[in-house]
Design an enzyme around this catalytic site. Sequence first.
Site, mmCIF file in Angstrom:
data_model
loop_
_atom_site.group_PDB
_atom_site.id
_atom_site.type_symbol
_atom_site.label_atom_id
_atom_site.label_comp_id
_atom_site.label_asym_id
_atom_site.label_seq_id
_atom_site.Cartn_x
_atom_site.Cartn_y
_atom_site.Cartn_z
ATOM 1 N N CYS A 198 11.630 -2.876 -2.740
ATOM 2 C CA CYS A 198 11.375 -1.733 -3.631
ATOM 3 C C CYS A 198 12.404 -1.670 -4.755
ATOM 4 O O CYS A 198 12.215 -0.947 -5.722
ATOM 5 C CB CYS A 198 11.339 -0.446 -2.832
ATOM 6 S SG CYS A 198 12.708 -0.294 -1.711
ATOM 7 N N GLY A 254 8.388 3.243 2.546
ATOM 8 C CA GLY A 254 7.095 2.595 2.323
ATOM 9 C C GLY A 254 6.569 2.964 0.957
ATOM 10 O O GLY A 254 7.343 3.329 0.061
ATOM 11 N N SER A 255 5.247 2.893 0.823
ATOM 12 C CA SER A 255 4.657 3.120 -0.494
ATOM 13 C C SER A 255 4.660 4.602 -0.851
ATOM 14 O O SER A 255 4.641 5.474 0.020
ATOM 15 C CB SER A 255 3.214 2.605 -0.501
ATOM 16 O OG SER A 255 2.449 3.333 0.427
ATOM 17 N N PRO A 277 7.691 0.800 13.849
ATOM 18 C CA PRO A 277 7.838 -0.256 12.835
ATOM 19 C C PRO A 277 6.464 -0.661 12.310
ATOM 20 O O PRO A 277 5.441 -0.346 12.919
ATOM 21 C CB PRO A 277 8.482 -1.398 13.612
ATOM 22 C CG PRO A 277 8.113 -1.175 15.035
ATOM 23 C CD PRO A 277 7.865 0.294 15.219
ATOM 24 N N ALA A 278 6.456 -1.384 11.193
ATOM 25 C CA ALA A 278 5.187 -1.871 10.645
ATOM 26 C C ALA A 278 4.496 -2.782 11.660
ATOM 27 O O ALA A 278 5.150 -3.538 12.378
ATOM 28 C CB ALA A 278 5.454 -2.627 9.346
ATOM 29 N N GLU A 290 11.990 7.047 1.197
ATOM 30 C CA GLU A 290 12.383 5.922 0.334
ATOM 31 C C GLU A 290 11.091 5.250 -0.099
ATOM 32 O O GLU A 290 10.515 4.484 0.668
ATOM 33 C CB GLU A 290 13.246 4.922 1.107
ATOM 34 C CG GLU A 290 14.555 5.462 1.612
ATOM 35 C CD GLU A 290 15.592 5.639 0.530
ATOM 36 O OE1 GLU A 290 15.302 5.369 -0.658
ATOM 37 O OE2 GLU A 290 16.709 6.078 0.869
ATOM 38 N N LEU A 291 10.634 5.531 -1.311
ATOM 39 C CA LEU A 291 9.292 5.083 -1.711
ATOM 40 C C LEU A 291 9.373 3.990 -2.775
ATOM 41 O O LEU A 291 10.407 3.362 -2.934
ATOM 42 C CB LEU A 291 8.488 6.306 -2.170
ATOM 43 C CG LEU A 291 8.475 7.457 -1.145
ATOM 44 C CD1 LEU A 291 7.732 8.666 -1.675
ATOM 45 C CD2 LEU A 291 7.880 7.019 0.187
ATOM 46 N N GLU A 304 3.925 -1.596 -9.160
ATOM 47 C CA GLU A 304 4.998 -2.260 -8.420
ATOM 48 C C GLU A 304 4.426 -3.615 -7.989
ATOM 49 O O GLU A 304 3.473 -3.669 -7.212
ATOM 50 C CB GLU A 304 5.379 -1.406 -7.203
ATOM 51 C CG GLU A 304 6.650 -1.873 -6.556
ATOM 52 C CD GLU A 304 7.084 -0.965 -5.405
ATOM 53 O OE1 GLU A 304 6.231 -0.320 -4.772
ATOM 54 O OE2 GLU A 304 8.297 -0.922 -5.127
#
Length: 485
Positions: free
Chosen positions: A289, A233-234, A180-181, A255-256, A386
């Site tokens: 996002c 994430g990015s 995880p982050a 999934e960006l 973004e």
Amino acid sequence: MEQLQDKSLVKQSSYIDGQWQQGNGAIDIINPANDDCIAQVANAGIEQAEQAIAAAKQAFPAWAKKSAGERAQLMRKWFDLMMSHQQDLGRILTLEQGKPLAEAKGEIAYGASFIEWFAEEGKRIYGDVIPSPAADKRIMVLKQPIGVVAAITPWNFPNAMIARKAAAALAAGCTFVVRPATQTPLSALAMAELADRAGIPAGVFNVVVGDDAKGIGKVLTQHPDVAKFTFTGSTQTGKALIEQCATTVKKVSMELGGNAPFIVFDDADIDAAVQGAIASKYRNAGQTCVCTNRIFVQQSVVEEFTAKYVEQVGKLKVGNGLDEGVDIGPLITQEALSGVTKLVEDSVAQGAKVVLGGRTLDMGKNFYAPTVMTGVKNTMPIAESEIFGPVSPIISFTDENEVIAMANDTDVGLAAYFYSRDIGRIWRVAEGLEYGMVGINEGLISNAAAPFGGVKQSGNGREGSKYGLDDYLEIKYLCLGGLDK
Ligand code: ADP
């Protein structure tokens, strides 16, 4: 933390092979609303990541061999436990991430819904029998779990981004390791505690918490025993991770980032569009996002829409997510705040106007006022990046083809939204938008039954829905010959 009903949900080390494992030193977990250190978590590294992969590899054959119904029973228990601890899990999430408590509890229910949904869908992993071109042969297709899955997830949905991946992986019969982050490991560890209580076997679900993102990331993307890598994430980090995965030809899903257009046509129900735009823009302080990033409004209704929108946005209450009635919490870090501030300032320098907000708020280090900007051009920094903050840039347009071209004029394509009541236009625009997901007269589109994912540089693969299982399955073709007597 003192107000949790079940304090044993707060864990302070990684969960590997069914054990709480220590690391080297500790990471401070900071509440973004007030900078308090709410907990410390042992700092795991490369060695622990390797241990987790080994545990997942060892657990894989037995988990894959269970029937889908047996796996579903354990996952159902996990779902039930998440829901019965929704209040505590929501509180932990708000404390480490900042979003309002009601939203955090909503995220717990949303994350849990994927576990419930995929547990059931795992029973419907059907193969195929294909008519053979030769009379003495039969062609069959089996779908089998791919193996050990590794995941890296972001801080904006500390529970749901893990649940969406783990639910599909476990239902398919795969075992799972997630990092995880660094900012938000407590929600992930609480999920591990509940997986443990649900009886999910050791090694099936592992959480590695460590601040060496690159080092652990290399292990998860390059280890030969990992069959599949999944990331949220990015776009920038995603691209680097795809490259790393190439070394062992892993199956990858990404999934960006997005740059969601929200288009209001002159035939739209303007009040509904205002509500939809607020829901999709200001959720999680704009840090998702699929958040609306650019609001395009047709010239003839731009004045009406802007007036109503500014009035409604002006009512949003900013504050500590634990306080009653708060709609918008802090941004995750001061860097995030400076990023948003700079985007607004740079766009104002290019001629955009701030009609609401446009400044930091003096209630903690990370608060930004809900902001609306007009006179924005599609080429300004606020429209090209973004935003990941509570800022709405309004861009006016004259015709349908023009707005479709502007909406598509970006490298990414995750979510798009538009409001119209003309059925012909609805089809034309829905088909013309180069996006993986389109909300039509709707600002909130995500749920477990629907395929979530993007096109272009927003990534590949889908989470949720029957398509979501494909990312965790291999297709095996069996050719049975010699049937003639
Ligand atoms: P964000 O801007 O939302 O933090 P990132 O893509 O930087 O987006 O982060 C998403 C996740 O990826 C986080 O868990 C972060 O720690 C992790 N991460 C960032 N950089 C790397 C990297 N080079 N290798 C592996 N993981 C990374």
